[in-house]
Scaffold this active site. Structure first.
Site: not given
Length: 564
Positions: A101, A375, A393, A417, A446
């Site tokens: 991430r 994504t 994504t 996010d 996420s």
């Protein structure tokens, strides 16, 4: 008289048979292969994944190759400028969860998207250079390959370099996506690139990406150092400086992918393996399944009023929990075990009324003991039974719309996010709190839910989807379609979907999901209904009783299943 009765019986039998054939809906079955299967969002990525498997690569080799191929062929979501999560299950039962991430830059701070009055500045976390988190995809692919791959690094990345150099004919859906973002490509880019070369895109146009080929060559030759150091890193920082972004050379050099312990749960004898925080997907999926396990969805029937109501009420409570209790576990104490406790979830559903909708304003997060949706997801099973479920994504379509000058790839807009301000929804309407506040080096929460399902300790299903806040519910509904309603994989993937996320207090649904009668009944129970566009693009694989593989490629996109 006997002859007449027999004749009438025969006629009646024929009529009943014809009626049954006319009324019975035949469920769609996808591509079936004997040994291996790759299902991705783009036919070129699928082709490259299958080629890697035929060369003797395993599912992880193919996943790495597909990830890079999607960066070329499907740049609105495939990426090297974003991040994601991978869940893998090897044929000996070993399970892996890889977190690559994106992270907040070191100069990020909790109020960076607020004005002098403390209000959120529209689009600042969504478009342009300040919306970009530190990318994790390249580090993630290197970590996956180094730990679990079989082929050489060069073998898995070279096909994408060749694809970028030779050019790619875009599909009709891709042409529409390019056209939709054409003005923003011009607005937010500081240097000419392959995506600002034209402002009118049509089916069959060819996109050549020599800058991206050069970047991928550096990654091929130097692995992480080819991206997080050297001329590519310098190009990212120069792009930040030209556009007012804050990613630094130190941020890039310090990025690391993280191996985490997978979330595991069971549902009526099936085992599920999914992603832990900073993805909310695995915990939320486990909560949803536990919440409905005793509600007999099979008896209620596929998308019946009773089933839709039960699913929505479970989703309402789970998304309320998500807003408060989930975040990056390296920065926030996530009560993971408490959220998944049977007793806790039984208590959460104790006020479920089978005849009446709850009101989201009356539902708050519980107190357990101490996420465009651009994504993309792909599922892979190799001939040895190794499986990969990987969701990746850059957040919005084409991410921040910023292409790194001279390097040819889009940067994400994942900073959206985070929770820019408690109680203020992000682009997807999701609410957040302190657990997902902005901090330097922190990974944003996420909704990605790459998942593998087992039956009797053997591989059974590989599933996942893009879709922003709808990811969790789309994966959940596909699992229910197969496990409760015996859908083939393709029929499940193709089926219409619906979604509820606590707030706004609305059931979102795709066109033609429900009959008017079902709609009227749900409304009479107190549910608000709102039609929207496609929900998710699920790519999945099902192991059939004879051991063959069925691919489910989502018809909502250019998604393609192939194998051998």
């Amino acid at each position: 008289m006997l002859m007449i009765r027999n004749s009438l019986y025969c006629v009646l039998s024929v009529l009943l048979l014809l009626y049954a054939c006319r009324t019975e809906k035949k469920l769609e079955v996808g591509l079936i292969t004997e040994k291996a299967m790759v299902v991705t969002a783009h036919p070129e990525a699928t082709r490259i994944g299958v080629e890697i498997l035929k060369k003797g690569g395993n599912a992880v080799d193919a996943a790495v190759a597909v990830q890079f191929a999607l960066a070329v062929a499907y740049p609105r979501a495939g990426n090297i400028g974003g991040g994601g999560f991978m869940v893998a299950r090897m044929n000996d039962g070993r399970k892996y969860a890889l977190d690559f991430r994106e992270m907040a830059p070191s100069a990020a701070h909790r109020d960076m998207y607020l004005d002098s009055l403390g209000e959120v500045i529209e689009d600042l976390s969504w478009m342009g250079h300040l919306a970009c988190g530190v990318p994790g995809s390249v580090a993630g692919m290197v970590a996956a390959h180094d730990s679990l791959g079989k082929l050489s690094w060069k073998e898995v990345i070279q096909p994408s370099i060749d694809l970028a150099r030779s050019g790619l004919h875009i599909t009709e859906k891709e042409a529409r996506a390019y056209q939709l973002k054409a003005s923003k490509m011009v607005k937010y880019n500081t240097r000419p690139n392959a995506f600002t070369a034209d402002t009118v895109w049509t089916l069959g146009d060819t996109v050549f990406q020599p800058d991206l080929a050069r970047t991928l060559t550096a990654v091929r030759d130097q692995k992480e150092a080819g991206f997080y150091e050297g001329w590519v890193a310098d190009s990212i920082v120069a792009e930040m400086e030209r556009g007012g972004g804050i990613i630094s050379l130190e941020d890039l050099k310090n990025y690391k992918a993280v191996w985490r312990t997978a979330v595991e749960t069971d549902y009526k004898g099936y085992g599920l393996i999914s992603m832990p925080p900073p993805s909310s997907g695995g915990i939320a999926l486990a909560q949803l399944l536990e919440s409905v396990e005793n509600l007999d969805l099979r008896k209620k029937g596929f998308q019946s009023v009773e089933e839709v109501h039960a699913i929505v009420e479970a989703e309402r409570r789970v998304y309320a929990d998500r807003s408060i209790h989930l975040g990056d576990p390296d920065y926030y104490n996530v009560p993971q075990e408490g959220l998944m406790e049977t007793a806790y979830l039984t208590e959460r559903m104790a006020d479920f009324d089978p005849n009446k909708a709850s009101i989201s304003d009356s539902i708050e997060a519980g107190e357990p003991m101490a996420e465009s949706e651009q994504t993309t997801h792909f599922s892979i099973v190799d001939e040895d039974g190794n499986a990969v479920s990987l969701t990746t994504t850059i957040n919005g379509s084409f991410g921040s719309c910023v292409v790194v000058g001279g390097a040819g790839f889009f940067l994400n807009n994942e900073m959206d996010d985070f929770s820019s301000k408690p109680g203020v929804p992000n682009y997807f309407g999701l609410l957040g709190s302190e657990g997902n506040s902005i901090q330097p080096g922190k990974r944003m929460l996420s909704s990605m839910t790459p998942t593998i399902v087992t039956r009797n300790d053997s591989l059974y299903m590989v599933v996942g989807t893009p879709g922003g806040s709808t990811i969790i519910t789309s994966v959940f509904q596909n699992i229910i379609n197969v496990l409760e309603h015996d859908f083939p994989m393709q029929a499940s993937v193709s089926a219409k979907r619906f979604h509820h996320q606590w707030k706004p207090d609305v059931i979102f649904y795709e066109e033609n999901t429900f009959s008017q009668k079902t709609m009227d009944q749900l409304k009479s129970m107190g549910h608000e209904m709102r039609q929207r566009g496609y929900i998710g693009r699920v790519d999945a694989i099902l192991v059939r009783p004879d051991g063959s593989l069925e691919g489910g490629a989502d018809p909502r996109g250019d998604d393609t299943a192939d194998g051998y």
